[in-house]
Write an enzyme that holds these catalytic residues in place. Structure first.
Site, PDB file in Angstrom:
ATOM      1  N   CYS A   1      22.509  -2.498  13.444  1.00 32.82           N
ATOM      2  CA  CYS A   1      23.593  -3.635  13.231  1.00 32.82           C
ATOM      3  C   CYS A   1      23.259  -5.056  12.931  1.00 32.82           C
ATOM      4  CB  CYS A   1      24.516  -3.577  14.396  1.00 32.82           C
ATOM      5  SG  CYS A   1      25.845  -4.934  14.352  1.00 32.82           S
TER       6      CYS A   1
ATOM      7  N   CYS B   1      21.993  -3.280  18.959  1.00 26.60           N
ATOM      8  CA  CYS B   1      22.062  -1.904  18.388  1.00 26.60           C
ATOM      9  C   CYS B   1      21.121  -2.246  17.068  1.00 26.60           C
ATOM     10  CB  CYS B   1      23.255  -1.456  18.056  1.00 26.60           C
ATOM     11  SG  CYS B   1      24.515  -1.664  19.551  1.00 26.60           S
TER      12      CYS B   1
ATOM     13  N   GLU C   1      32.480 -14.091  11.048  1.00 25.89           N
ATOM     14  CA  GLU C   1      33.053 -13.468   9.895  1.00 25.89           C
ATOM     15  C   GLU C   1      34.433 -12.788  10.184  1.00 25.89           C
ATOM     16  OE1 GLU C   1      30.723 -10.237   8.552  1.00 25.89           O
ATOM     17  OE2 GLU C   1      28.997 -11.794   8.627  1.00 25.89           O
TER      18      GLU C   1
ATOM     19  N   CYS D   1      29.940  -5.132   9.915  1.00 23.58           N
ATOM     20  CA  CYS D   1      29.927  -6.629  10.723  1.00 23.58           C
ATOM     21  C   CYS D   1      28.816  -7.319  10.809  1.00 23.58           C
ATOM     22  CB  CYS D   1      30.515  -6.329  11.889  1.00 23.58           C
ATOM     23  SG  CYS D   1      29.324  -5.353  13.201  1.00 23.58           S
TER      24      CYS D   1
ATOM     25  N   CYS E   1      25.092 -11.391  18.730  1.00 20.55           N
ATOM     26  CA  CYS E   1      25.687 -10.213  19.826  1.00 20.55           C
ATOM     27  C   CYS E   1      24.216 -10.106  20.511  1.00 20.55           C
ATOM     28  CB  CYS E   1      25.945  -9.158  18.912  1.00 20.55           C
ATOM     29  SG  CYS E   1      26.467  -7.633  20.240  1.00 20.55           S
TER      30      CYS E   1
ATOM     31  N   CYS F   1      39.957  -7.529  10.549  1.00 18.95           N
ATOM     32  CA  CYS F   1      38.737  -7.293  11.576  1.00 18.95           C
ATOM     33  C   CYS F   1      38.437  -8.728  11.894  1.00 18.95           C
ATOM     34  CB  CYS F   1      37.794  -6.383  10.791  1.00 18.95           C
ATOM     35  SG  CYS F   1      36.155  -6.326  11.746  1.00 18.95           S
TER      36      CYS F   1
HETATM   37  N1  SAH Z   1      30.441  -4.737  19.463  1.00 19.13           N
HETATM   38  C1  SAH Z   1      31.629  -3.879  19.260  1.00 19.13           C
HETATM   39  C2  SAH Z   1      32.523  -4.290  18.253  1.00 19.13           C
HETATM   40  C3  SAH Z   1      31.862  -4.611  16.984  1.00 19.13           C
HETATM   41  S1  SAH Z   1      30.848  -3.537  15.918  1.00 19.13           S
HETATM   42  C4  SAH Z   1      30.940  -2.255  19.090  1.00 19.13           C
HETATM   43  O1  SAH Z   1      29.869  -2.118  18.871  1.00 19.13           O
HETATM   44  O2  SAH Z   1      31.879  -1.617  19.204  1.00 19.13           O
HETATM   45  C5  SAH Z   1      32.177  -2.597  15.018  1.00 19.13           C
HETATM   46  C6  SAH Z   1      31.756  -1.398  14.633  1.00 19.13           C
HETATM   47  O3  SAH Z   1      30.734  -1.763  13.353  1.00 19.13           O
HETATM   48  C7  SAH Z   1      30.652  -0.617  15.666  1.00 19.13           C
HETATM   49  O4  SAH Z   1      31.219   0.677  15.523  1.00 19.13           O
HETATM   50  C8  SAH Z   1      29.484  -0.824  15.102  1.00 19.13           C
HETATM   51  O5  SAH Z   1      28.560   0.258  15.401  1.00 19.13           O
HETATM   52  C9  SAH Z   1      29.811  -0.580  13.565  1.00 19.13           C
HETATM   53  N2  SAH Z   1      28.711  -1.058  12.810  1.00 19.13           N
HETATM   54  C10 SAH Z   1      27.619  -1.792  12.803  1.00 19.13           C
HETATM   55  N3  SAH Z   1      26.819  -1.833  11.803  1.00 19.13           N
HETATM   56  C11 SAH Z   1      27.244  -1.005  10.949  1.00 19.13           C
HETATM   57  C12 SAH Z   1      26.805  -0.712   9.791  1.00 19.13           C
HETATM   58  N4  SAH Z   1      25.518  -1.105   9.030  1.00 19.13           N
HETATM   59  N5  SAH Z   1      27.546   0.393   8.934  1.00 19.13           N
HETATM   60  C13 SAH Z   1      28.520   0.918   9.729  1.00 19.13           C
HETATM   61  N6  SAH Z   1      28.919   0.590  10.821  1.00 19.13           N
HETATM   62  C14 SAH Z   1      28.363  -0.441  11.548  1.00 19.13           C
HETATM   63 FE1  SF4 Z   2      26.687  -5.705  19.040  1.00 20.23          FE
HETATM   64 FE2  SF4 Z   2      26.501  -4.581  16.681  1.00 20.23          FE
HETATM   65 FE3  SF4 Z   2      25.826  -3.247  18.721  1.00 20.23          FE
HETATM   66 FE4  SF4 Z   2      28.480  -3.971  18.405  1.00 20.23          FE
HETATM   67  S1  SF4 Z   2      27.161  -2.690  17.054  1.00 20.23           S
HETATM   68  S2  SF4 Z   2      27.535  -4.090  20.356  1.00 20.23           S
HETATM   69  S3  SF4 Z   2      28.226  -6.007  17.346  1.00 20.23           S
HETATM   70  S4  SF4 Z   2      24.872  -5.190  18.030  1.00 20.23           S
END
Ligand code: SAH
Ligand code: SF4
Length: 384
Positions: free
Chosen positions: A126, A123, A91, A367, A119, A112
């Protein structure tokens, strides 16, 4: 498959053209087709001699991202789902700086971009990590996201159009400046994947997107976001280009971070903070701490103290982001008053902080969400 042409720098192309006995101006012409006019096939490159085009076709691939799905409209946040050559989905999200109110196009946009398919960092909140990690994106797949959005998002002169020039007349070939017709002015590497886990491809791609002959996006307008890979943050600190760095913190104590971000077990806060501190000292640039507010997890007011202490130590600003709901996950965003109170408490502690009043939350802009939804729909019925 031969290497993709969009993984090579100008210098690498010049070296290759030299071995073919081609003059340097041919490289400039090629780069103009690739990055200013975003050509999608070799045949469009009408001012390159036929034998050179054949040579290029034999030596390189020219992969284009295929648009599988698009959400949103040109004056709001637009989300693009791309199908890669191997069928995987990624995406990109285009966010206008000033959404046009009266129907005119917004002239400033942030894109973005993704760096991996899935990934590995998992987390808990996510969507990108829900189905695990599939592969790293190649340099060209990172670069192509910008070009493909610009192709899909605006009406440009069609490749192979008016600027045809006879090969014997390079002097009258008048390429558009690399910045003409650009709609992407800012880049955030915050899409799917952990960018610092695909370090070499990321840096190579960003160099191309930054170069005046390539994407033409200033390094200070490029932000890399990481969940906290301490050794790679140190590596990034000694890169010559001045990219911006954002840390996905989401918790200011190990207790909170361990609950939601498995990466914290590998690089706990002391280690992450030390790497960020060194980065800040070496670069002299302000870091951003991203902090998603999740109800009942990290939104208690007492969290503002350790968060403020860390932000001050790192000379960092804090971006508060109300959580975007992900289907099938239990987490929810706190009430608006809770977010506002958290912001005020941080500010009272002397921290520069902002609270994002969401753009794009309504179109699965967090994301990984559109990909997840599409893959689940495909599992049910294999056509989208
Ligand atoms: N892996 C990297 C970059 C991609 S995620 C990282 O974790 O920084 C980009 C951002 O989106 C991160 O800060 C992540 O924690 C946030 N993110 C992921 N899922 C989300 C959600 N459901 N709502 C808001 N932010 C989210
Ligand atoms: Fe991976 Fe999502 Fe964690 Fe970023 S926030 S490191 S994309 S699992």
């Amino acid at each position: 498959m031969p290497p993709d042409i969009k993984a090579l720098t100008r210098e690498e192309l010049e070296a290759r053209f030299k071995t073919w006995g081609e003059p340097a101006f041919r490289v400039a012409q090629l780069l103009d087709w690739l990055y200013a006019r975003r050509a999608t096939n070799w045949d469009a490159m009408s001012n390159l001699p036929k034998n050179l085009r054949a040579q290029l076709r034999e030596s390189f691939s020219l992969q284009i991202l295929e648009l599988a799905r698009k959400q949103g409209s040109p004056d709001t946040t637009q989300k693009f789902l791309w199908r890669l050559a191997d069928g995987a989905f990624i995406e990109s999200v285009l966010i206008p700086a000033n959404p046009a109110l009266y129907g005119e196009a917004s002239d400033r946009h942030t894109l973005c971009i993704s760096t991996q398919v899935g990934c590995a960092y998992g987390c808990k909140f996510c969507a990108s990590g829900l189905d695990g990690w599939k592969r790293n994106l190649g340099v060209h797949e990172i670069v192509e996201q910008v070009l493909a959005v610009e192709r899909a998002g605006c009406h440009l002169p069609v490749a192979g159009g008016q600027l045809e020039t006879a090969a014997s007349e390079p002097a009258i070939f008048n390429p558009q400046p690399a910045t003409a017709d650009r709609i992407v002015n800012n880049l955030v590497v915050m899409g799917m994947g952990e960018p610092l886990a695909n370090y070499d491809h990321l840096i190579a791609a960003l160099k191309i997107l930054n170069a005046p002959w390539g994407g033409g996006i200033g390094a200070r307008r490029i932000t890399i976001s990481t969940s906290g890979l301490a050794p790679q943050i140190r590596k990034l600190a000694v890169e010559p280009l001045q990219f911006r760095l954002a840390i996905s913190l989401h918790g200011a104590t190990d207790e909170v971070r361990n609950r939601i971000m498995p990466v914290n077990k590998k690089y706990p806060l002391t280690e992450l903070a030390a790497a960020c501190e060194d980065y800040q000292k070496l670069k002299g640039r302000m870091i951003t701490l991203e902090y998603i507010l999740i109800a009942g997890i990290n939104d208690a007011l007492e969290q503002t103290r350790p968060l403020a202490a860390l932000a001050k130590r790192l000379y960092a600003k804090v971006n508060l982001i109300p959580y975007n709901k992900v289907e099938d996950l239990p987490w929810v965003r706190p009430a608006e008053e809770v977010c506002e109170r958290f912001l005020t408490a941080l500010e009272k502690l002397g921290v520069t902080a902002t609270l994002r009043r969401e753009k794009g939350g309504d179109i699965d802009a967090a994301c990984g969400q559109l990909r997840l939804k599409t893959e689940r729909e495909l599992a049910k019925s294999p056509v989208i």
